[in-house]
Every structure is written in C-alpha cells, then in structure tokens.
Design an enzyme around this catalytic site. Structure first.
Site: not given
Lengths: 407, 407
Positions: B120, B127, B193, B195, B227, B231, B234, B247, B251, B355
């Site tokens: 990844d 970001h 996430e 992606e 993904d 939070r 992590q 993580k 996925t 975000e």
C-alpha cells in the site's frame, strides 16, 4: 568396515528419530519435488515410504510441497509424526524403508512451502534496546509501546528464499543525516538479522482472533530465518509507514521445518515482564511455557561472530500470533512470521552486524578481513539446535546465503 | 417490447464493448467458478465462449481464477482482448455467444485472483499533507522523504476480500495522548481509505528492478480498493515499523479488474513535481503520461460524501512499481499494490473520514445521522469511471462493504 546405513545413526546425532524435520527435495529433475524427512545426513522420501508401507498418509506426503500436511491440522501432524517415527525405528520396516533414503549430498533442497503472508516482529528486548540507543541516543531506548505489544509489520512473502540462494546486493535511496538530498546506489550497509521463523499450518477465520492458547493448533513448526537488511536505505524510507525496499529484497529460511512436537523438551519460561500486558497477551497463567531454548550460531565466511540465545526473547511465538490476529486478521496455511533479530545481553550474542559493530563504529577483525557490514562474496550461515528429550540435541539445520554484487 | 439482450446495450453504457473488465463468477454452486467478462449488466462466461468459438484462448479462460490470464503477459492480454471484442461485436458470433451471458443479478462475484503480495502506497500529496497537519501540527506537514520516493509498506494479502464482504469491527490497543496506559476494545475510529489498486500480471526476476518503462509489461489492470483502517489503533502500534493490526483486518477490492488497455483514453500527465526525483523515478521523458483520470464517488449508506480525483496523484503507478522493485524485489502474478488514499484539494474530495471530519472534530451531517467515523451497520460504496474513447465512459465498477459489530 561396512558403510553406515541411514538407519544406523551415531549416538547423539541431532537429526535422530527424536527430531524428524520436514523439507522438500528433488533429485536430478528439479521439477520432481517430494516431501522429505531428515534423518542424520540422509533424507527419506516420505511419500514413497508411505506408499510402500500402505500408510493412510500417502496422499498427504506424496506432494511437491508441505502445504497439504501443514493444512491438515494438529491431530494429523501428531499422527503422521508417530507413523514416521515407527518407519525409521521399527526393525520390521527396515527392508522397505532403507532404499528410500538419499544422502543429503545428492539432493537439492527447495523452499518447502509457498509463503502466504510474512510478518516480521521485533521481540528481543536487547535488540530493540540496542537499536534505540543507536538511532535515538538522547531518548529512552525502548519506545513507549514496546512492552505493551509485540511490534511487527508485514514483509514481502514473494522474496522469501531457501537457504543457499544467493542474495544480490540491493540498491536504493539513502540520505546522510546532514545531507540535503538523497543519493542512489548499492547499499553500503548490508546486514543480517538472525531470527526464528514460525510456520503456520492450520488456517483461521477472518474476523476471529486466535487466543494465546491456540498457538499449537495453528503453528506447525519452526525454521531459521535471516532477514537481510539494508541499514542505509531503511532509515530514510521508513518514516512514517515502516521498512519497505530495505527489507523486501530477500529473506532466507532454512530448508528444514522442525515440528513443534520435536521441541517440547526445549520449552522454557519467558523472562519475567516488568509491564503487565493486556489480557489477550497475558501468558502468566498459560498451561505451557511459551519460550524455546534454541541456541544459534552465526558464522561469517566460516568464522563464528555471534551466538544469539532465543530463550531470552521478551515476547513469545504465542503472543505474536495472538497480537497478529487480535483485530480479526485470518491465518492461511503457509503464513510465516519471524521473531525479529535475536540478541542476548552479551556483545557476542548480538544477532545483527549493526549491533556487533555498533553501526560500523567498531569493526570486527575476522580471518577474512575487517568487517563493518557485508562485502560482496561474503557468506553468512546460521545454525541452531535445541535441547531434546533425554539429553539429546534437536538440530534446526542452517540457513545460509552469499552476497552477489549489485546489478 | 422484446426484452433487451445482453448485446444490445443502451448508448453510453459504461460497460460497453470498449470496456470489458474481467472478473470471476459462479452460479448456484459457489465452487464452480469461471472467468467472466462484464458487458452492460450481464457477464459473459468467457471460457465457454472461447470453447464454443474454437478460440485458442479456451484453456486460458476456462479457469476458476484470472491467474493464468494474468501470467500470460502483455501480448496475450492484447490478443485475448481483441478476441473478446470480436465475440461481443461481430454479428456472426451472436447466436453462439448470446446464450453464454448471465445477468449480474443471478451470479455471485468472487475475488478474481489470489493476492500474492499486497503493498500500500501513500501517493496523494493532499492526503499526506492532511494527515501531517492532523498528527504533526507543529511541523512541516510532509516528511522530508515524501517527494523523493513513493512511501509505501506491505499489507496483508490474505485479508484482501471482494466487494460485498462484511467487515467485522476490529479490536485492539490504543492509548490516548495523555493516558499512561493503553486500553483495549473495539475500534472507535473505524475509517475508509479510497484507493485505486494495481494488479500485477507478469512476474519479474528476483534481483532485477523493473524500470518505469516496464509498467505496462507487468501491470494488467486496475481495481477499486478500500483499505479499512482503525485510526485509534494505528498511531500507538505503528512506531517504528509501520501499521500492522490497524490495517490488516480487511482490505476490500472491486470484483472487476479493468485492463489498462481499456483506460488508454484516460491517461493524463501527472502534476508537475517541484522536487527533481532520482533517475529511476524521473518520468518527465516517459513516452506515455503516467496518470489516470479516474473519477471516484464515495457513498455512505447511499449518500455521497466525497468525490476523490485520481488524476491529481503525485506519484504514478509506474513510479510505485519502479520503487517497489528498485532494491531487487521480484513480482509475482497476483501482486496487488494500492495507491494510498486519494484526496483532492477540496474538502469534498477527501478520501477518508479522518480527513472529511478532521479526526472527528467536524461531524458529517448525513441522512443516516451524524458521522465522525463508521458505526455498526454502515455501508460504504465506492464507484468510479474514467473517460473512454470517443466520449464514452469506462466503468470501474464498485467496491462496497458493511460494518458488522465487533466479536
């Protein structure tokens, strides 16, 4: 004097019938791979023996990979081991089994299974402390999380190679502390990491953590592991998401997987932890001790440079497994996880060159010349044994690799 | 009015003959998996079509996985695509091919290939800047290495799941900034996430880096990727070796892999880089532009919360591949690498909840209620399209997943 037969082993052979590690070998045709079991300096064609003796495990063993056996689960691992022990010890089988041995010198050994996921931990307190002192000299050597969880990260499964595979010196970016720009070139700080690898056999379900007590239901056995590392590339690239190219170019493993059952006499209590772990990692009430007393010797061009003791690891294989799955990650047959570099408290027990030479400040004076890090042509060999039953030794074989010049 | 046939598509269908993404489907028996090619809202049994038409690609396509096709290499990818295009457009094939379609509503879609290694990346400047501002408010938001190399790390291949798979809320350790001890429990900051995933087809040799120009020889196509990230878990675990359990629990990828050839019209120049990359990453003289203009929509319980633009990514797929292999790591068929969260400069273009809500400080007001992070039962769906030839759109399908309560 008659030639010694595979079944007549010298007293004290670390690959006697008390050991019986598994591997995959081929003879002339490299594509014709077979599961083999090591006895002394010979390998038994396990599938052929099973067929010849009419064993119900013939289809599990007559395979080009250990994967079917790994997937079969703990009860089958026990039963197959019991059968193999009988084949190599009961006189009535001698005539059938003896012709199915090949001398190790006549076979080629292969990666015994396809590695599914590879996770590398960081479980030696001495190693983590040494690296903390080297890289953060003005702070506490251990980071705040270190005694609360076994720190680990995913590595590259596709570049796990079997012992004897050459390692091409990696190239990459590095930046000196006071340089303004990175430079590119072959690594100037190519290093080893002396580790034990845990081979996962039985899979687990996605979303269901494996508790500490599940270790022996899922882990089939151990191997030796050398996690080659480019110390100049790593610090620049690893912020904030961890090591990548500095550790994914090659990871070497021994050709033999030693089943956990062969290592029962080597189990020892892990060190007393001075921080109380959270319940899912608390092994103080475990039924069995979680450590393994494995003695490792690291040689560079034939000269011993270190003897890292696995018994002193802070975190055990069971704790690493429980942590790896605590958020729900599933296990697959062929998953491999490494202990992280094994270092003891003594200087001669450090499992990496960066520790042995203090990041190159103190060269090792060897017969093959002064060494700070590896030079092209260097060959590193790690060998190991553990105490077996009744005063025997259990050999874990060796993992070796030679450095080839950068492309 | 006669029912519309699979071959009579409405004008402008994003899954017309200009697209033809690949997947793996089954009908009643989930074990009977087949390679399928999507056309409109139907899927063609590609192996059956190849057999019926006497195609030389029958053995490559009559498979339970995309792996054999992926491994076949670029020339074969082109040839098979040309053949498929003919099968669904040339009137003479209509009678043979039409019965080999199934409506999407009648099939189950599977993970189209076994993921070999999963890496990844972190390739969106917006970001990485947003996360830097959130987590290091007193420093430069981008770390010093960020514009010199595409930062990335290995994730867990075994927990890559196909769109539609439920995601169990992970549990783990977290420590609040001013707490003295970590606590344990279900994640309170479960996030997405957004992606793009790159699917590697043709393998490469260990020890031999793949240059920028090798991108299209090795990468077969693209998929959508979510993904999932915890939070709260992590930050505590990721020092110093990167994210692990936060993580690796799941996925999600889309069921359809869009071949690069279908996306030729979507290629765009990447942003001008303000730092000169080292030669192995310098794409200023590349023959083809390295970016892809893919427009993504992220919906939470059906309500659009973001529209991240892939065209603005700082690092391209070719650069990520060159970096991933620069130290000599080999590629295997089925390797998957993700772009990292895609975020644009606008607030509504941010590809993660951390975000969008600024780490929970600014809740999203949605029809399904206020959201800072995901709650149990939430369903996230990402969909995407890219410009195709002659004003068409190329659909990339969707990736969705619903959150189940922690175990």
């Amino acid at each position: 004097m008659p030639e010694q037969t595979p079944l007549d082993l010298p007293e004290g052979d670390p690959f006697g019938p008390h050991n019986l590690p598994y591997g995959v070998f081929s003879l002339a045709d490299e594509r014709d791979r077979r599961v083999g079991v090591r006895l002394g300096s010979h390998v038994l064609d396990a599938g052929a023996a099973a067929h010849a003796l009419g064993s119900p495990y013939a289809s599990l063993l007559a395979q080009p990979s250990l994967a079917p056996l790994l997937a079969a689960g703990r009860q089958t691992w026990r039963d197959v081991r019991r059968a193999l022990t009988a084949w190599v010890t009961v006189p009535a089988h001698r005539e059938v089994v003896e012709p199915l041995f090949e001398p190790l010198s006549a076979v080629r050994l292969h990666l015994p299974f396809d590695v599914a996921d590879y996770v590398d931990f960081y479980a030696s307190e001495n190693h983590a402390t040494n690296l903390g002192r080297l890289f953060r000299p003005d702070s506490e050597p251990l980071l705040p999380n270190w005694k609360h969880l076994p720190v680990g990260y995913h590595g590259r499964a596709g570049t796990v190679v079997v012992s004897g595979t050459d390692v091409v010196r990696p190239s990459g970016q590095r930046k000196a502390p006071y340089a303004t720009e990175p430079t590119f070139g072959p690594s100037t700080k190519l290093d080893i990491e002396t580790e034990i690898g845990f081979v996962v056999g039985a899979p687990s379900e996605l979303g269901t953590p494996v508790p500490l007590s599940g270790f022996r239901d899922h882990v089939f056995g151990l191997c030796l592991l050398n996690d080659w590392s480019a110390r100049d590339i790593q610090p620049w690239e690893q912020v904030p998401l961890g090591p990548h190219t500095a550790k994914s170019f090659a990871t070497s493993v021994s050709a033999w997987v030693t089943p956990l059952e062969a290592l029962d006499a080597a189990r020892v209590a892990p060190p007393v932890r001075d921080v109380q772990p959270l319940p899912y990692l608390d092994d103080t009430k475990a039924e069995e001790p979680g450590g393994y007393d494995i003695r490792i010797t690291v040689a560079l061009n034939g000269e011993v440079i270190s003897e890292p003791p696995f018994a002193g690891m802070y975190w055990t294989g069971a704790q690493m497994l429980a942590h790896m799955t605590v958020a729900g990650a599933s296990l697959r047959t062929g998953d491999l996880y490494g202990s992280g570099t094994i270092s003891g408290p003594e200087r001669r027990q450090r499992g990496s060159l960066i520790e042995l030479t203090w990041n190159g400040a103190e060269a090792l004076a060897l017969a093959s010349g002064e060494r700070r890090f590896l030079v092209d042509g260097d060959e590193v060999t790690m060998t190991a044994w553990a105490p077996g039953p009744d005063g025997t030794k259990v050999g874990l074989g060796s993992v070796s690799g030679r450095i080839r010049a950068a492309v």
